[in-house]
Design a protein around this motif. Structure first.
Motif, short mmCIF file in Angstrom:
data_model
loop_
_atom_site.label_atom_id
_atom_site.label_comp_id
_atom_site.label_asym_id
_atom_site.label_seq_id
_atom_site.Cartn_x
_atom_site.Cartn_y
_atom_site.Cartn_z
N LEU A 14 5.35 8.29 1.77
CA LEU A 14 5.73 9.45 1.19
C LEU A 14 5.33 10.67 1.66
O LEU A 14 4.01 10.93 2.27
CB LEU A 14 5.03 9.52 -0.46
CG LEU A 14 5.29 10.99 -1.17
CD1 LEU A 14 6.69 11.27 -1.31
CD2 LEU A 14 4.74 10.98 -2.51
N VAL A 15 6.21 11.54 2.40
CA VAL A 15 5.74 12.59 3.37
C VAL A 15 6.51 13.90 2.68
O VAL A 15 7.64 13.85 2.31
CB VAL A 15 6.44 12.43 4.37
CG1 VAL A 15 6.11 13.61 5.48
CG2 VAL A 15 6.01 11.17 5.20
N THR A 16 5.56 14.90 2.40
CA THR A 16 6.22 16.07 1.87
C THR A 16 5.01 17.18 2.25
O THR A 16 4.10 16.88 2.86
CB THR A 16 6.30 15.91 0.23
OG1 THR A 16 7.04 17.08 -0.30
CG2 THR A 16 4.97 15.56 -0.40
N GLY A 17 5.15 18.39 1.32
CA GLY A 17 3.99 19.26 1.41
C GLY A 17 3.66 19.59 -0.14
O GLY A 17 4.27 19.21 -1.03
N LYS A 55 0.71 -1.17 0.18
CA LYS A 55 0.11 -0.05 0.04
C LYS A 55 0.89 1.33 0.01
O LYS A 55 2.22 1.06 0.45
CB LYS A 55 -0.78 -0.08 1.30
CG LYS A 55 -1.81 -1.16 1.27
CD LYS A 55 -2.57 -1.20 2.61
CE LYS A 55 -3.67 -1.97 2.52
NZ LYS A 55 -4.94 -2.17 1.95
N VAL A 56 0.23 2.41 -0.42
CA VAL A 56 1.19 3.66 -0.20
C VAL A 56 0.31 4.57 0.50
O VAL A 56 -0.99 4.85 0.34
CB VAL A 56 1.09 4.26 -1.82
CG1 VAL A 56 1.83 5.61 -1.92
CG2 VAL A 56 1.74 3.40 -2.69
N LEU A 57 1.14 5.31 1.30
CA LEU A 57 0.53 6.48 2.02
C LEU A 57 1.38 7.59 1.70
O LEU A 57 2.68 7.81 1.70
CB LEU A 57 1.13 6.34 3.50
CG LEU A 57 0.72 7.45 4.74
CD1 LEU A 57 -0.49 7.64 4.69
CD2 LEU A 57 1.28 6.99 5.86
N LEU A 58 0.43 8.71 1.48
CA LEU A 58 1.06 9.90 1.05
C LEU A 58 0.49 11.06 2.18
O LEU A 58 -0.66 11.28 2.37
CB LEU A 58 0.16 10.49 -0.24
CG LEU A 58 0.53 11.96 -0.51
CD1 LEU A 58 1.99 12.45 -0.70
CD2 LEU A 58 -0.35 12.34 -1.87
N LEU A 59 1.33 11.43 3.04
CA LEU A 59 1.14 12.34 4.08
C LEU A 59 1.77 13.71 3.82
O LEU A 59 2.86 14.01 3.49
CB LEU A 59 1.81 11.77 5.41
CG LEU A 59 1.83 12.81 6.60
CD1 LEU A 59 0.44 12.94 7.10
CD2 LEU A 59 2.62 12.18 7.76
N VAL A 60 0.69 14.40 3.68
CA VAL A 60 0.90 16.00 3.23
C VAL A 60 0.88 16.99 4.49
O VAL A 60 -0.17 17.10 5.05
CB VAL A 60 0.00 16.46 2.02
CG1 VAL A 60 0.12 17.98 1.74
CG2 VAL A 60 -0.01 15.42 0.86
N LEU A 61 1.96 17.43 4.77
CA LEU A 61 2.03 18.55 5.83
C LEU A 61 1.78 19.95 4.86
O LEU A 61 2.87 20.25 4.17
CB LEU A 61 3.16 18.62 6.64
CG LEU A 61 3.41 17.75 7.74
CD1 LEU A 61 3.37 16.07 7.24
CD2 LEU A 61 4.74 17.90 8.61
#
Length: 401
Positions: free
Chosen positions: A331-334, A16-22
């Motif tokens: 994937l963690v980014t803004g 699975k893929v998690l995209l965490l956007v701050l």
């Protein structure tokens, strides 16, 4: 590579893929030679993810271009925002579940404060609360104009949605009244083309009536409009990437951009605990998860360096829980940079990390702009991140023989 090329390569996979956007993650040092908000924050869990996977920088739109939240998120979903352009009003409408129809002109509205000369002194009416804004939006919802049906829905805090259904066919090619600045009056309504005249005329009439209706209100005594748009026909994210997709966010706009590309979406309270709980509840039912954190952007726009640092540290504390719930690629980014020193969105490249799946370890690395500038994943376009994450998850087949 465009979305049709990605779709031709997409394949089912187990990870699975998690995209965490701050939101607004990228920053600048408070003083020359100092550290950014992200570099100042204590982030042992994010640093550990960098060590397991790698980091880099991404440009959401193009060099020197300051992105809005809509283009910034579309880029993160794999859509080149220079090709896939949409008015923010459509995102607001979809975010609150409004029944937007073909031909509707959707507009994002801000309640604002103007002085006696009509000059904007606060673009967000003191960040008026949702409860305080409700009766103001009720007043706006009673306004009708000759050239169109006008519908108003409250969104959140100072934000509202205006939908115009012109009597004559119209495009949404209308200029914003919101200049993005204080100290100047709102920009007059103007059509950019003859085909947009019906929408522009209706919007002009509506704004004039809104100014009259709100004249005695405090602090919300005027409106700003931006992001005129209509429903587009675009490739859908779940079909392109072959992943059952879920967005979890507190703010309707971000649910709207997710729904626009075909994701399912759930609204939660504006807290990290609510995000984590919803992710844990849904983890078995989807392949891709988009989680949105607003606090970083709000602190940046308020010029509050220390608060932005604190929000980042709070997110870091919950990261292990989010990663464990998904158990795949993270994937963690803004979506853009919002340096507290500028108190606004900016054009600066945005740090990102990618962890999970086959990767070269980056032992000793930490998550911050300087480290990301030297990171193993380089400097990429924002819309290249999702294919990178999909590849890490084993969800893209080989290209060619």
């Amino acid at each position: 590579m465009n979305l049709s090329d990605i779709a031709a390569l997409a394949q089912p996979g187990d990870r699975k893929v998690l995209l965490l956007v701050l939101d607004g993650l990228g920053g600048l040092p408070a003083a020359l030679g100092g550290r950014t908000e992200l570099e100042t924050a204590r982030t042992p869990n994010l640093d550990a993810l960098v060590g397991l996977g790698g980091c880099g920088l991404h440009t959401p739109v193009a060099s020197g271009i300051t992105p809005g939240s809509g283009p910034g998120h579309l880029s993160l979903f794999g859509y080149d925002p220079l090709r896939y352009q949409i008015g923010r009003g459509v995102l607001s409408a979809l975010g609150i579940g409004f029944d937007l129809r073909p031909g509707d002109i959707a507009v994002r509205g801000n309640l604002c404060t103007v002085d006696s000369n009509g000059v904007v002194i606060d673009r967000r009416a003191g960040r008026i609360s949702t409860e305080e804004a409700r009766p103001v939006c009720d007043l706006l919802s009673r306004i009708q104009v000759p050239g169109a049906e006008a519908l108003v829905e409250q969104v959140k805090e100072h934000r509202f949605l205006l939908v115009l259904r012109p009597n004559a066919s119209s495009t949404a090619d209308v200029m914003d009244t919101d200049t993005g600045l204080t100290g100047v009056p709102p920009r007059p309504i103007a059509a950019r083309s003859e085909a947009a005249m019906p929408a522009a005329d209706a919007a002009r009439d509506w704004v004039e009536r809104a100014a009259h209706v709100l004249g005695g209100q405090t602090p919300a005594n005027m409106v700003l409009l931006r992001g005129f748009g209509s429903l587009p026909e675009w490739p859908r994210f779940p079909e392109v990437f072959q992943m059952r997709s879920l967005a979890i966010a507190a703010y309707p706009m971000y649910l709207g951009v997710a729904r626009l590309v075909g994701m399912e979406a759930v609204q939660v309270e504006d807290s990290l605990e609510a995000l984590a709980e919803e992710l844990e509840r849904q983890a078995d039912d989807y392949d891709f998860f988009f989680l949105h954190v607003k606090g970083t952007d709000k602190a940046g726009e308020d010029g509050d360096f220390d608060r932005k640092v604190s929000v980042i540290e709070s997110v870091d504390a919950v990261v292990p829980r989010l990663v464990d719930a998904v158990g795949g690629v993270t994937l963690v980014t803004g979506d853009h940079s919002t340096p507290a020193t500028m108190a606004s969105h900016s054009w600066h490249p945005v740090p990102f990390l990618l962890s999970g799946g086959p990767a070269r370890a980056s032992a000793g690395a930490s998550f911050g702009e300087s480290e990301c500038a030297r990171g193993s994943l380089g400097h990429v376009k924002g819309w290249e991140l999702l294919p990178l994450a999909a590849a890490r998850a084993g969800r893209l087949a080989k290209y060619g023989a």
